[in-house]
Design a protein around this motif. Structure first.
Motif, short mmCIF file in Angstrom:
data_model
loop_
_atom_site.label_atom_id
_atom_site.label_comp_id
_atom_site.label_asym_id
_atom_site.label_seq_id
_atom_site.Cartn_x
_atom_site.Cartn_y
_atom_site.Cartn_z
N UNK A 1 95.33 39.61 21.82
CA UNK A 1 93.88 39.69 21.93
C UNK A 1 93.53 40.93 22.75
N UNK A 2 92.45 41.56 22.37
CA UNK A 2 91.98 42.74 23.11
C UNK A 2 90.51 42.56 23.43
N UNK A 3 90.14 42.91 24.68
CA UNK A 3 88.79 42.71 25.18
C UNK A 3 88.15 44.05 25.51
N UNK A 4 86.94 44.24 25.02
CA UNK A 4 86.18 45.46 25.30
C UNK A 4 84.71 45.16 25.46
N UNK A 5 83.88 46.18 25.34
CA UNK A 5 82.44 46.01 25.51
C UNK A 5 81.84 45.06 24.48
N UNK A 6 82.48 44.99 23.30
CA UNK A 6 81.92 44.17 22.23
C UNK A 6 82.54 42.78 22.17
N UNK A 7 83.36 42.46 23.17
CA UNK A 7 83.95 41.12 23.17
C UNK A 7 85.43 41.14 22.85
N UNK A 8 85.91 40.02 22.33
CA UNK A 8 87.34 39.85 22.07
C UNK A 8 87.64 39.97 20.58
N UNK A 9 88.75 40.64 20.28
CA UNK A 9 89.22 40.71 18.90
C UNK A 9 90.70 40.32 18.89
N UNK A 10 91.12 39.63 17.84
CA UNK A 10 92.53 39.23 17.71
C UNK A 10 93.32 40.41 17.17
N UNK A 11 93.58 41.39 18.05
CA UNK A 11 94.24 42.62 17.65
C UNK A 11 94.92 43.23 18.87
N UNK A 12 95.71 44.28 18.65
CA UNK A 12 96.43 44.92 19.75
C UNK A 12 95.57 45.92 20.51
N UNK A 13 94.41 46.25 19.97
CA UNK A 13 93.52 47.19 20.68
C UNK A 13 92.10 47.00 20.16
N UNK A 14 91.15 47.61 20.87
CA UNK A 14 89.75 47.59 20.44
C UNK A 14 89.39 48.95 19.85
N UNK A 15 88.24 49.01 19.22
CA UNK A 15 87.77 50.29 18.71
C UNK A 15 87.43 51.22 19.88
N UNK A 16 87.49 52.51 19.62
CA UNK A 16 87.26 53.51 20.67
C UNK A 16 85.92 53.31 21.34
N UNK A 17 84.89 52.99 20.54
CA UNK A 17 83.55 52.85 21.10
C UNK A 17 83.38 51.56 21.91
N UNK A 18 84.39 50.69 21.85
CA UNK A 18 84.32 49.44 22.62
C UNK A 18 85.07 49.53 23.94
N UNK A 19 85.65 50.71 24.25
CA UNK A 19 86.39 50.89 25.50
C UNK A 19 85.46 50.76 26.71
N UNK A 20 86.07 50.39 27.83
CA UNK A 20 85.34 50.22 29.08
C UNK A 20 85.61 51.40 30.02
N UNK A 21 84.70 51.64 30.92
CA UNK A 21 84.94 52.56 32.02
C UNK A 21 84.78 51.78 33.31
N UNK A 22 85.19 52.36 34.42
CA UNK A 22 85.14 51.67 35.70
C UNK A 22 83.74 51.11 35.95
N UNK A 23 83.69 49.85 36.36
CA UNK A 23 82.43 49.19 36.65
C UNK A 23 81.85 48.43 35.49
N UNK A 24 82.31 48.68 34.28
CA UNK A 24 81.80 47.97 33.12
C UNK A 24 82.54 46.64 32.94
N UNK A 25 81.86 45.69 32.29
CA UNK A 25 82.42 44.36 32.08
C UNK A 25 82.40 44.00 30.60
N UNK A 26 83.32 43.21 30.21
CA UNK A 26 83.28 42.62 28.87
C UNK A 26 82.22 41.52 28.87
N UNK A 27 81.72 41.15 27.72
CA UNK A 27 80.90 39.93 27.68
C UNK A 27 81.81 38.72 27.88
#
Length: 971
Positions: A200-226
């Protein structure tokens, strides 16, 4: 801990959204509730069982919205048998729809797993009655109807998932400071059972059952996943071990994991149950998540790797560790304790440091470097190794190895694969590569088509069991070739590995101890004698699970088989010492001592833990990894220190050559595989009876007999109907030269092609009738107590049961009838140093002990808690079996039977490993040991220096717990 597995399904109906009703089947009235292993994947870990019991089960649903509904039913569908049932829906006393389920297997549902099936019906507003009714099976075979749940939904596109209707688990991650480029959170889930793993991979757009998220879903310091719902990867029966890493890409792991990780029962602040501030280097964190977080009892099970490491470590710091012996330095004592599970990278340094401190108490040594294999072949065939892939894999691994500054000279071994087997004949017979390699192998042995009982090479093919009578020679060699194909494939990998690393080292695969389960090499297609009959093999590795064995001592028989197969070329023997899965400390020490006594030179303790790093033992709070069993710690640390105390003598030593041989007929394995294991277990437990009497015994395979290796032995035991003609001829010559032979019922009556054979009859003291098989046995050794005796054998001072096989005997002139059947006819005849049995005495020997063990278990005897092994064996029957070897001068004489005492001489002295299978401490054990030199000192690994007297033998008196190592030092 019932709360761990409890989902809040307290009501008959769980409304999810408008026009949707979820009903747990176990809330129906009428049928019985089923729990346990069958329900491990069921919603709420319960199902409704429809057989036996009432003819129907009923539930009522208050429907608020009338309309068209899709009725989904989740139930267990077995591929091999049907258990049909009908679900009817009615309102106001009138049936308004229904469907029959499980009349045929749905191919879209995996075998023996729960699946969904639906039908549509129009439902009115108001109470709707659901009625489950057993439906007749077309084949008439009764079977349990197992229903998990029912879903009523107005959504025609719904894809039902039972997990949506129970307790939910959410996680939210806020990335901390210090990330110089965008990152995401990767979760590797280990589920403790199949399906084992998930990404599972977690990013700005939530969780996906995959080894990574899309580039635009990456986080930077201080950002949180939903808030991310991770319920689908938290199994209801076991929970899951989740490994969090921060990554810039799947293969680009951040050096730190700095984040706030929150767990909640719903996606809102008020539902947060745990918040962790993580600052880990390397950038990973392991955490066990229970099936739900609804109760405080469950929430206490939410544990990080650091929590578990500290908890175990504090217990270890307070533990009273043994002080006798010393830590091994030379003898490789390894332990399975993965600190970098599943390639996710190491844990935080604080976790590693604590775990290594704890592990150091046990006396394992290292680090020892070992490398992995490259198990690649084409077209499903061992005979078609994928050389390009193998070279690429090894070269890549070797380059990485050298980049890390490692030295190839430090490689202890290369493990190619875990528990490989020979490929099935059914597959091999369809593959041209097998046919080509099979013919080349036979030609290399100098065989002609005539030798193989066919007219030309075109008729030389892999033969399946159903055609074995038509092509007996080809079938015999087909079975042996299963091992040869495996061994040659391993040899190819070994050669390429050594070239890639530029060094020589042992190359091996961990072989299952399948030779114990069914007492037959052919059941797994791995014959040690065939495998090691090649200069291309330099090592062999096994394991001592011994699951289903009559006694864990049978695992030592497996080691002796390996030692026998390695005798001509001296291949190194390594072994896994299985210490977890509820093994008792007494038994583990016996296995460890007995293994090194028989030539094991690398010993790996499997499986320690850590609790957060392996799914082997289950969730941490109920794990059977032995890190979680402090009552085992003293024994395992003691074994390490005892081996350390004797390593100077033990490491170069091997058991002294014996004067008694146990003939292993691989041809008997070929022809009895899948038929009956009686003769194989007779062979195994003949070895056991000799060992119980401290009679050293070497296993010799029939092809070793052909090469003259029986010369020099005084006694030979043989069980099993088949023997190669060449071995039979050599055996007959050996008997005529003065050898003593012991044959069990039917032994050596047929050749390797299963043809009748009378080569030995001339030297036997009795005329043998055709063996009669009174019962077929196809189970493992623990179930030998289920055999039904068909007769009784009696002799002066003892009696035995006739099990599985009986053979009539007619004594020749001058022969002695040593035992008789109930009707007075001969059951054992001796004469001219040859003893012939009309029954299988060693089967009776072990069955008697198993019967006693069963009665002891019923009576709650304390020794049944100390050990898995039986301990009450019939002395008179043991004496009868051992009688032909009575004149053999044993190097160790012992005052107590069932003490395994192995004589291992060396240049500096003798070491005698002692394993106590009586299962009770012996206050005074008296030993008389042959010594080729004057002895200056005798030491015990447990008790230190001992007094002794040296005359014809070195006489020693000592107490014996469950094991010890005796050292005789030469002047």
């Amino acid at each position: 801990m019932k709360g761990v597995l409890f989902f809040l399904l307290l009501f008959l109906v769980v409304p999810a959204r408008a026009g949707e009703y979820f009903i747990e089947a176990e809330t129906f009235k009428g049928w019985r509730i089923v729990e346990g292993p069958l329900a491990k994947s069921a919603s709420g870990l319960k199902m409704l069982g429809g057989n036996p019991g009432a003819p129907e089960a009923v539930a009522t649903v208050p429907v608020k919205d009338a309309g068209r509904y899709h009725v989904w039913v989740r139930y267990l569908s077995r591929a091999d048998r049907r258990a049909p049932f009908r679900l009817d829906l009615s309102a106001a006393g009138r049936v308004i729809g229904g469907e029959v389920f499980d009349e045929s297997h749905d191919s879209s549902t995996p075998k023996d797993e729960l699946g969904w099936k639906s039908f549509a019906v129009d439902l009115p507003e108001g109470d709707v009655t659901l009625k489950l009714v057993r439906h007749p099976s077309k084949d008439g075979a009764p079977s349990m109807r197992l229903i998990d749940c029912v879903l009523l939904t107005m959504d025609p596109a719904a894809k039902p998932n039972h997990l949506h209707y129970g307790a939910q688990t959410y996680v939210r991650v806020t990335l901390g400071e210090g990330y110089d480029k965008p990152a995401y959170i990767h979760i590797f889930a280990d589920h403790y059972r199949a399906p084992w793993y998930a990404h599972w991979s977690l990013g700005k757009d939530g969780a996906v059952a995959a080894t990574s998220v899309k580039k635009e879903s990456m986080l930077v310091s201080g950002q949180a996943t939903p808030w991310c719902n991770i319920t689908p990867t938290i199994y209801q029966d076991s929970g899951a071990m989740l490994y969090f890493t921060s990554r810039h890409g799947y293969t680009d792991t951040a050096p730190h994991l700095k984040a706030t990780i929150e767990f909640a029962t719903s996606p809102e602040e008020s539902a947060v149950v745990r918040r962790y501030e993580i600052d880990n280097a390397p950038g990973s964190m392991g955490i066990y998540v229970p099936p739900n977080l609804e109760t405080e009892e469950n929430r206490t099970l939410l544990k990080r790797d650091i929590d578990l490491a500290i908890g175990i470590g504090e217990k270890a710091d307070r533990h009273p560790w043994p002080q006798h012996g010393r830590k091994a330095v030379k003898f490789p004592l390894l332990v399975t304790a993965p600190m970098e599970p599943y390639g996710i990278g190491g844990p935080d340094r604080r976790v590693r440091e604590r775990e290594l401190k704890t592990l150091d108490y046990f006396g394992f040594n290292g680090p020892h470097t070992h490398i992995r294999g490259a198990w690649f072949y084409k077209d499903r065939s061992y005979c078609s190794p994928d050389l390009d892939k193998i070279r690429t894999e090894f070269r890549k691994a070797a380059a990485t190895f050298k980049e890390k500054g490692k030295n190839a000279a430090d490689i202890l071994f290369c493990e190619l694969m875990d528990e490989p087997t020979g490929q099935p004949l059914e597959l091999a017979a369809t593959l041209p590569s097998y046919t080509e390699a099979f013919r080349a192998w036979l030609r290399g042995k100098g065989l002609s088509p005539a030798d193989l009982l066919v007219t030309d090479w075109e008729k030389v093919n892999i033969i399946l069991p159903e055609r074995r009578d038509e092509f007996p020679a080809l079938y015999y060699y087909s079975q042996l070739f299963r091992t040869r194909a495996l061994a040659d494939f391993m040899a190819v990998q070994g050669k390429i590995a050594k070239e890639a690393y530029g060094a020589d080292f042992p190359v091996l695969a961990n072989l299952s101890d399948g030779a114990i389960y069914g007492a037959n090499f052919c059941l797994q297609g791995v014959n040690y004698f065939e495998m090691l009959d090649s200069d291309d093999q330099n090592a062999i590795w096994g394991e001592d699970w011994a699951n289903g064995a009559s006694s864990y001592q049978c695992a030592m028989f497996n080691v002796d088989l390996m030692r026998a197969a390695a005798r001509e070329r001296g291949q190194k023997i390594a072994h896994h010492l299985i210490a977890h899965s509820r093994r008792k400390p007494w038994d583990v020490k016996l296995k460890g001592t007995g293994g090194v006594a028989r030539g094991v030179k690398i010993l790996n303790n499997f499986c320690y833990g850590p609790l957060w790093g392996s799914h082997e033992g289950g969730p941490w709070f109920r794990s059977h990894l032995w890190q979680a069993q402090p009552d085992t710690w003293t024994a395992y640390a003691a074994l390490s220190r005892e081996i350390g105390a004797v390593e100077d003598l033990l490491l170069p030593a091997m058991p002294a050559p014996a004067e008694v041989a146990l003939l292993y007929g691989s041809s008997s394995d070929v022809w009895s595989a899948g038929e009956s294991s009686a003769h194989g277990f007779e062979r195994m437990h003949t070895w056991m009876a000799l060992t119980h009497a401290q009679v050293p015994v070497d296993v010799l395979e029939e092809r070793q007999i052909e090469r003259g290796m029986l010369d020099g032995y005084k006694v030979c035991y043989l069980a099993g109907p088949n023997l190669t003609r060449a071995a039979a001829i050599r055996l007959k010559e050996w008997v005529r030269a003065g050898g003593a032979l012991f044959l069990s019922a039917g032994a050596a009556s047929r050749d390797e092609f299963n043809r009748p054979m009378d080569i030995l009859e001339e030297v036997l003291p009795a005329v043998r009738g055709e063996p009669s098989e009174t019962q077929v046995f196809r189970s493992s050794g623990r179930y030998l107590d289920t055999l039904r005796p068909t007769d009784t054998v009696r002799w002066g001072g003892g009696q035995a049961e006739v099990l599985c096989v009986k053979q009539s005997l007619s004594a020749k002139a001058g022969a002695e009838i040593s035992a008789t059947f109930q009707d007075g006819t001969p059951a054992m005849v001796s004469g001219g140093r040859v003893t012939v049995c009309g029954f299988l005495p060693a089967l009776s020997y072990i069955k008697t002990a198993l019967d006693c063990r069963k009665e002891a278990e019923k009576a709650g005897h304390p020794l049944t808690e100390r050990s898995y092994n039986p301990w009450e064996f019939p002395p008179a029957l043991r004496e009868l079996i051992v009688r032909p070897a009575a004149s053999v001068r044993c190097p160790v004489e012992c005052s107590h039977a069932l003490v395994d005492a192995v004589f291992m001489p060396g240049e500096r002295g003798v070491v005698v490993p002692l394993s106590n299978y009586t299962l009770e401490p012996i206050p005074e054990l008296t030993l008389g040991i042959v010594s080729p030199e004057k002895v200056k000192a005798v030491e015990s690994a447990v008790h230190g220096k001992l007094s002794f007297h040296q005359g014809e033998r070195v006489e020693v008196k000592m107490p014996l717990g469950n094991n010890d190592f005796l050292m005789l030092w030469f002047e």
